[in-house]
Write an enzyme that holds these catalytic residues in place. Structure first.
Site, PDB file in Angstrom:
ATOM      1  N   ASP A 260       0.800  -1.223   0.000  1.00  0.00           N
ATOM      2  CA  ASP A 260       0.000   0.000   0.000  1.00  0.00           C
ATOM      3  C   ASP A 260       0.839   1.282   0.000  1.00  0.00           C
ATOM      4  OD1 ASP A 260      -2.497  -1.162  -0.299  1.00  0.00           O
ATOM      5  OD2 ASP A 260      -2.631  -1.630   1.832  1.00  0.00           O
TER       6      ASP A 260
ATOM      7  N   ASP B 136      -6.761  -5.500  -4.476  1.00  0.00           N
ATOM      8  CA  ASP B 136      -6.591  -4.085  -4.138  1.00  0.00           C
ATOM      9  C   ASP B 136      -5.325  -3.497  -4.755  1.00  0.00           C
ATOM     10  OD1 ASP B 136      -7.673  -5.886  -2.273  1.00  0.00           O
ATOM     11  OD2 ASP B 136      -7.718  -4.408  -0.682  1.00  0.00           O
TER      12      ASP B 136
HETATM   13  N1  GLY Z   1      -7.028  -2.067   0.603  1.00  0.00           N
HETATM   14  C1  GLY Z   1      -7.725  -2.545   1.727  1.00  0.00           C
HETATM   15  C2  GLY Z   1      -9.176  -2.357   1.660  1.00  0.00           C
HETATM   16  O1  GLY Z   1      -9.769  -2.073   0.638  1.00  0.00           O
HETATM   17  O2  GLY Z   1      -9.787  -2.495   2.701  1.00  0.00           O
END
Ligand code: GLY
Length: 377
Positions: free
Chosen positions: A100, A157
């Site tokens: 992330d 994600d």
């Molecule tokens: N990227 C983590 C979520 O969407 O919760």
């Protein structure tokens, strides 16, 4: 106007924008350079003090840069710059960083560089891109989501983190960044997306051999179900992959997931459940999936032939309208706009509450409709 929307829709978007502008300027002047997540009793706490590298810590900055771009007001830039500087400690200490880094530094340093040309911001963005590229597992051809025991897991994600690599490839004139992004996207296509347009959240490989092991359950109801924010990431992420590569396979994948999501939104009054395949009761919504999917649908509509656009644009507008009609509060003295967002199915503490990324995607969506956004991804 790139979405060809009717006057009535444009007027509605203008009216939401007027409220958004009042509310977000009040928040910015009151809150300064904080990193909000979920408000408690109408007040944001600073998540950055508790967990500096939390994946959500860039979204408020992303909103501030969108507002700066749309209004030119210095208060937004000042607050966003402060957040970017605060994140330096996470970048340099290399503590708790994972895939992330894309969400974190696209919304801070890269946005800053794109809008102001700041050299320091460019350097931060390139450091973050190097970290993301270093997470690539060449055996399994995926970017590992997390660390340690979970180094075999890749998740849908991550498609939204990949624009950091496309950006670095251009900045550095180095196609290696881009190749990593493409390989990861192919892995998502092969192991996470399903033929019916739904998708898994995760795939797990043996990190030493790259052998496929499983599709474990993630933030949705169970393995094999259909976590709605994951589907939103897939629409938006595959559309972006097409934007950056021109590969029609990614565009078709985005359309497939979009058709599945539009069908599910249509039977749920345009607001997604946390999981489209959860039991009928209890009913848990996730507005963040809705506003994120809406932005993804708008992005997708920019890459299809003109007679294909309507389905995506109209579904996006219906969802944004449903969220603003039912789940927005506009009092400038209360922190947050969009309520009823859910981080995951099985956790009560951040289920059906306002979550910062819901506000980010509402802001991006409304600014897209008004042609006043800038592409942060
Ligand atoms: N990227 C983590 C979520 O969407 O919760």
């Amino acid at each position: 106007m790139r979405y060809g929307i009717e006057k009535e829709t444009l007027n509605w978007a203008e009216s939401v924008w007027e409220k958004l502008e009042i509310k977000l300027e009040a928040e910015c002047r009151r809150l300064g350079s904080i990193m909000p997540y979920v408000p408690v009793d109408g007040r944001y706490e600073d998540m950055g003090k508790r967990e500096l590298a939390a994946w959500t810590n860039g979204f408020y900055s992303g909103m501030l840069w969108q507002m700066y771009h749309a209004t030119g007001k210095g208060c937004y830039k000042d607050a966003a710059t402060g957040i970017e500087e605060r994140l330096d400690e996470a970048l340099t200490s290399f503590t708790k960083l994972d895939h992330d880094v894309g969400f974190l530094w696209l919304h801070t340093a890269v946005a800053d560089y794109r809008l102001t040309g700041s050299k320091g911001s460019r350097a931060r963005g390139l450091h973050a891109a190097g970290i993301l590229a270093g997470r690539y597992n060449p055996k399994g051809r995926y970017i590992k989501a997390w660390n340690g025991e979970r180094a075999g897991v890749a998740i849908v994600d991550c498609l939204m983190n990949l624009p950091l690599l496309y950006w670095a490839a251009e900045e550095q004139h180095d196609s290696a960044y881009r190749q990593i992004a493409v390989n990861h996207t192919d892995t998502v296509l092969n192991y996470i997306l399903r033929p019916d347009g739904s998708c898994n959240h995760m795939v797990e490989f043996d990190p030493a051999t790259g052998e496929y092991l499983d599709n474990p359950g993630g933030q949705g109801y169970e393995s094999g179900s259909s976590w709605s924010r994951g589907q939103a990431w897939a629409i938006y992420g595959m559309s972006l992959a097409y934007r950056y590569t021109g590969n029609e396979v990614y565009l078709d994948a985005a359309k497939r997931v979009a058709h599945y999501v539009c069908a599910n939104l249509a039977i749920h009054d345009d607001i997604p459940l946390i999981d489209f395949r959860a039991p009928a009761q209890p009913v848990y919504y996730d507005t963040t999936a809705g506003v994120c999917a809406a932005c993804g649908l708008l992005e997708l509509s920019e890459h299809v032939r003109y007679l294909e656009k309507d389905l995506y644009v109209k579904s996006a507008v219906r969802c944004l309208k449903a969220v603003t009609d039912r789940f927005c509060q506009w009092n400038p003295d209360i922190d947050s706009v969009v309520s009823c967002g859910s981080a995951r199915y099985d956790r009560e503490s951040d289920r059906q509450v306002p979550i910062i990324y819901g506000d980010y995607f509402l802001t991006e969506g409304i600014l897209r409709l008004l042609d006043r956004d800038f592409l942060i991804w």
